[in-house]
Design a protein around this motif. Structure first.
Motif, PDB file in Angstrom:
ATOM      1  N   ASN A 190      41.421  29.100  34.470  1.00  0.00           N
ATOM      2  CA  ASN A 190      40.321  28.549  35.262  1.00  0.00           C
ATOM      3  C   ASN A 190      39.356  29.682  35.583  1.00  0.00           C
ATOM      4  OD1 ASN A 190      41.231  25.795  35.588  1.00  0.00           O
ATOM      5  ND2 ASN A 190      42.873  26.660  36.821  1.00  0.00           N
ATOM      6  N   CYS A 191      38.110  29.516  35.203  1.00  0.00           N
ATOM      7  CA  CYS A 191      37.119  30.573  35.419  1.00  0.00           C
ATOM      8  C   CYS A 191      36.857  30.789  36.899  1.00  0.00           C
ATOM      9  CB  CYS A 191      35.806  30.212  34.724  1.00  0.00           C
ATOM     10  SG  CYS A 191      35.973  30.005  32.949  1.00  0.00           S
ATOM     11  N   CYS A 235      33.268  32.561  30.096  1.00  0.00           N
ATOM     12  CA  CYS A 235      33.865  31.310  30.539  1.00  0.00           C
ATOM     13  C   CYS A 235      33.370  30.160  29.689  1.00  0.00           C
ATOM     14  CB  CYS A 235      33.492  31.059  31.996  1.00  0.00           C
ATOM     15  SG  CYS A 235      34.121  29.496  32.619  1.00  0.00           S
ATOM     16  N   CYS A 236      34.293  29.330  29.259  1.00  0.00           N
ATOM     17  CA  CYS A 236      33.957  28.122  28.518  1.00  0.00           C
ATOM     18  C   CYS A 236      34.395  26.927  29.365  1.00  0.00           C
ATOM     19  CB  CYS A 236      34.690  28.093  27.180  1.00  0.00           C
ATOM     20  SG  CYS A 236      34.499  26.524  26.302  1.00  0.00           S
ATOM     21  N   LYS A 277      43.059  35.213  38.945  1.00  0.00           N
ATOM     22  CA  LYS A 277      44.132  34.210  38.950  1.00  0.00           C
ATOM     23  C   LYS A 277      44.656  33.925  37.546  1.00  0.00           C
ATOM     24  CE  LYS A 277      42.673  32.330  43.275  1.00  0.00           C
ATOM     25  NZ  LYS A 277      41.563  31.710  43.873  1.00  0.00           N
ATOM     26  N   GLY A 278      44.741  34.988  36.743  1.00  0.00           N
ATOM     27  CA  GLY A 278      45.264  34.859  35.390  1.00  0.00           C
ATOM     28  C   GLY A 278      46.757  35.115  35.330  1.00  0.00           C
ATOM     29  N   GLY A 310      34.791  22.802  36.563  1.00  0.00           N
ATOM     30  CA  GLY A 310      35.830  21.787  36.481  1.00  0.00           C
ATOM     31  C   GLY A 310      37.166  22.363  36.045  1.00  0.00           C
ATOM     32  N   PRO A 311      38.187  21.518  35.977  1.00  0.00           N
ATOM     33  CA  PRO A 311      39.528  21.977  35.620  1.00  0.00           C
ATOM     34  C   PRO A 311      39.661  22.370  34.151  1.00  0.00           C
ATOM     35  CG  PRO A 311      39.487  19.601  35.822  1.00  0.00           C
ATOM     36  CD  PRO A 311      38.140  20.093  36.257  1.00  0.00           C
ATOM     37  N   HIS A 312      38.658  22.082  33.348  1.00  0.00           N
ATOM     38  CA  HIS A 312      38.724  22.382  31.922  1.00  0.00           C
ATOM     39  C   HIS A 312      37.876  23.610  31.586  1.00  0.00           C
ATOM     40  CE1 HIS A 312      40.798  18.619  31.475  1.00  0.00           C
ATOM     41  NE2 HIS A 312      39.800  18.018  32.090  1.00  0.00           N
TER      42      HIS A 312
END
Length: 124
Positions: A76-77, A120-121, A54-55, A86-88
């Motif tokens: 979003n990972c 992923c961060c 979904k990039g 989460g969204p971040h």
């Protein structure tokens, strides 16, 4: 006159090979189009893989790759069996010294395409 050594010819052939052999699949986005977030966090992957994660893609930032490889930014990972983040969360290069994730976030494996240096961060 002595014939050239095979050990001399191989490096010469590699130097003369076309630039398309320098493709950096799973590498950083580069070139004049790789600016801002795309240069900081983008990865050169197949467009189908980018869509799966979904990039969003950016043209011209993977100049030596085939047409189906573009710079991909993943905001979003990908989810894991134990749930979504989460969204971040976003995918980023772990080698970026200025990454906010190094100070305030948490790195997660297996949530982003590419190798072990693109993770992923999540900022809690």
């Amino acid at each position: 006159m002595q014939k050239p050594s095979i050990f001399f010819l191989i490096p010469l052939l590699l130097l003369l090979s076309p630039l398309s052999t320098l493709a950096a699949l799973n590498g950083r986005c580069t070139g004049s189009k790789a600016t801002g977030d795309y240069k900081q966090s983008g990865i050169c992957i197949k467009t189908s893989t980018c869509k799966k994660y979904k990039g969003t893609t950016k043209d011209g930032a993977c100049p030596y790759d085939p047409d189906d490889v573009k710079c991909c930014l993943i905001d979003n990972c990908a989810p894991s069996p134990d749930g979504d983040l989460g969204p971040h969360s976003y995918c980023e290069w772990t080698s970026d010294k200025d990454s906010i994730c190094n100070e305030f976030g948490v790195w997660f494996n297996n949530r982003c395409p590419g190798g072990d240096n693109y993770k992923c961060c999540e900022i809690p």
